[in-house]
Motif scaffolding. Structure first.
Motif, PDB file in Angstrom:
ATOM      1  N   ARG A   1       0.827  -1.208   0.000  1.00 30.14           N
ATOM      2  CA  ARG A   1       0.000   0.000   0.000  1.00 30.14           C
ATOM      3  C   ARG A   1       0.862   1.259   0.000  1.00 30.14           C
ATOM      4  O   ARG A   1       0.553   2.232  -0.651  1.00 30.14           O
ATOM      5  CB  ARG A   1      -0.945   0.033   1.213  1.00 30.14           C
TER       6      ARG A   1
ATOM      7  N   PHE B   1       0.848   4.194  -2.701  1.00 28.15           N
ATOM      8  CA  PHE B   1       0.650   5.585  -2.286  1.00 28.15           C
ATOM      9  C   PHE B   1       1.750   6.478  -2.825  1.00 28.15           C
ATOM     10  O   PHE B   1       1.484   7.573  -3.302  1.00 28.15           O
ATOM     11  CB  PHE B   1       0.602   5.679  -0.756  1.00 28.15           C
TER      12      PHE B   1
ATOM     13  N   CYS C   1       0.592   9.387  -5.447  1.00 35.15           N
ATOM     14  CA  CYS C   1       0.581  10.751  -4.909  1.00 35.15           C
ATOM     15  C   CYS C   1       1.133  11.720  -5.956  1.00 35.15           C
ATOM     16  O   CYS C   1       2.225  11.525  -6.482  1.00 35.15           O
ATOM     17  CB  CYS C   1       1.424  10.819  -3.633  1.00 35.15           C
TER      18      CYS C   1
ATOM     19  N   MET D   1      -0.924   9.857   3.807  1.00 41.55           N
ATOM     20  CA  MET D   1      -2.352  10.154   3.655  1.00 41.55           C
ATOM     21  C   MET D   1      -2.689  11.509   4.259  1.00 41.55           C
ATOM     22  O   MET D   1      -3.393  12.320   3.644  1.00 41.55           O
ATOM     23  CB  MET D   1      -3.214   9.077   4.328  1.00 41.55           C
TER      24      MET D   1
ATOM     25  N   TRP E   1      -1.050  14.403   2.229  1.00 41.07           N
ATOM     26  CA  TRP E   1      -1.714  14.505   0.924  1.00 41.07           C
ATOM     27  C   TRP E   1      -3.056  15.218   1.111  1.00 41.07           C
ATOM     28  O   TRP E   1      -3.431  16.074   0.312  1.00 41.07           O
ATOM     29  CB  TRP E   1      -1.893  13.126   0.331  1.00 41.07           C
TER      30      TRP E   1
ATOM     31  N   LEU F   1      -5.625   6.505  -6.408  1.00 40.84           N
ATOM     32  CA  LEU F   1      -5.072   5.192  -6.054  1.00 40.84           C
ATOM     33  C   LEU F   1      -5.630   4.098  -6.955  1.00 40.84           C
ATOM     34  O   LEU F   1      -4.900   3.209  -7.388  1.00 40.84           O
ATOM     35  CB  LEU F   1      -5.365   4.872  -4.594  1.00 40.84           C
TER      36      LEU F   1
END
Length: 173
Positions: A20, A24, A28, A68, A71, A155
């Motif tokens: 993951r 990411f 991103c 996360m 972002w 994503l």
């Protein structure tokens, strides 16, 4: 990582997070760099729409959560159309997006509720804290959902690109 994960289960969970995290970093739209922060309390920072810096000393799960969170700051607060808000509101909004995205991806964010509670606790007066919470609820809910969907769509697109690349015989991504 949760304390109850041991041995084989811990290895599986670690691979899950690592995959993951890789996704990411690729998805991103801001360059993710790992740095050594002088302050131990600092996990990450969003740099004016250009990059996201994350502490290299964090465990994988915290790196994932930090990306996360930062972002979300980029989407919600660092664009020219961002609504001016106080620092506490911005932190709560970004952490809410982090929690929603992590939850949907199956990554249990064990610190979001603690982080949000700490930010709300900064306000001394209970009435002031209630007013802050109500204003965040009224003004932020649609923005938080939109930011969460923006990240999830990006994503999903990146995941499809990787799957297409693998299906067509590509080995290095």
């Amino acid at each position: 990582m949760s304390a109850f994960l041991k041995g084989k289960h811990c290895d599986i969970a670690q691979r899950f997070i690592t995959k993951r995290l890789f996704l990411f970093e690729r998805a991103c739209p801001y360059r993710v760099t790992y740095v050594n922060f002088e302050k131990e309390t600092q996990a990450g920072v969003a740099k004016l729409g250009k990059r996201i810096e994350v502490s290299e000393d964090l465990p994988q799960l915290m790196k994932f959560e930090t990306i996360m969170h930062e972002w979300a700051h980029q989407i919600l607060h660092l664009r020219s159309n961002a609504i001016l808000k106080d620092h506490i509101t911005k932190e709560i909004e970004a952490e809410s997006v982090s929690f929603i995205v992590g939850y949907i991806l199956g990554v249990i964010n064990e610190i979001s509720h603690i982080y949000i509670a700490e930010k709300l606790a900064v306000e001394q007066d209970k009435l002031q804290r209630l007013r802050l919470y109500q204003s965040i609820s009224k003004l932020s809910d649609k923005r938080i959902v939109r930011a969460s969907l923006t990240i999830l769509k990006k994503l999903a697109y990146e995941h499809r690109q990787i799957q297409h690349h693998i299906k067509n015989g590509g080995k290095n991504i």
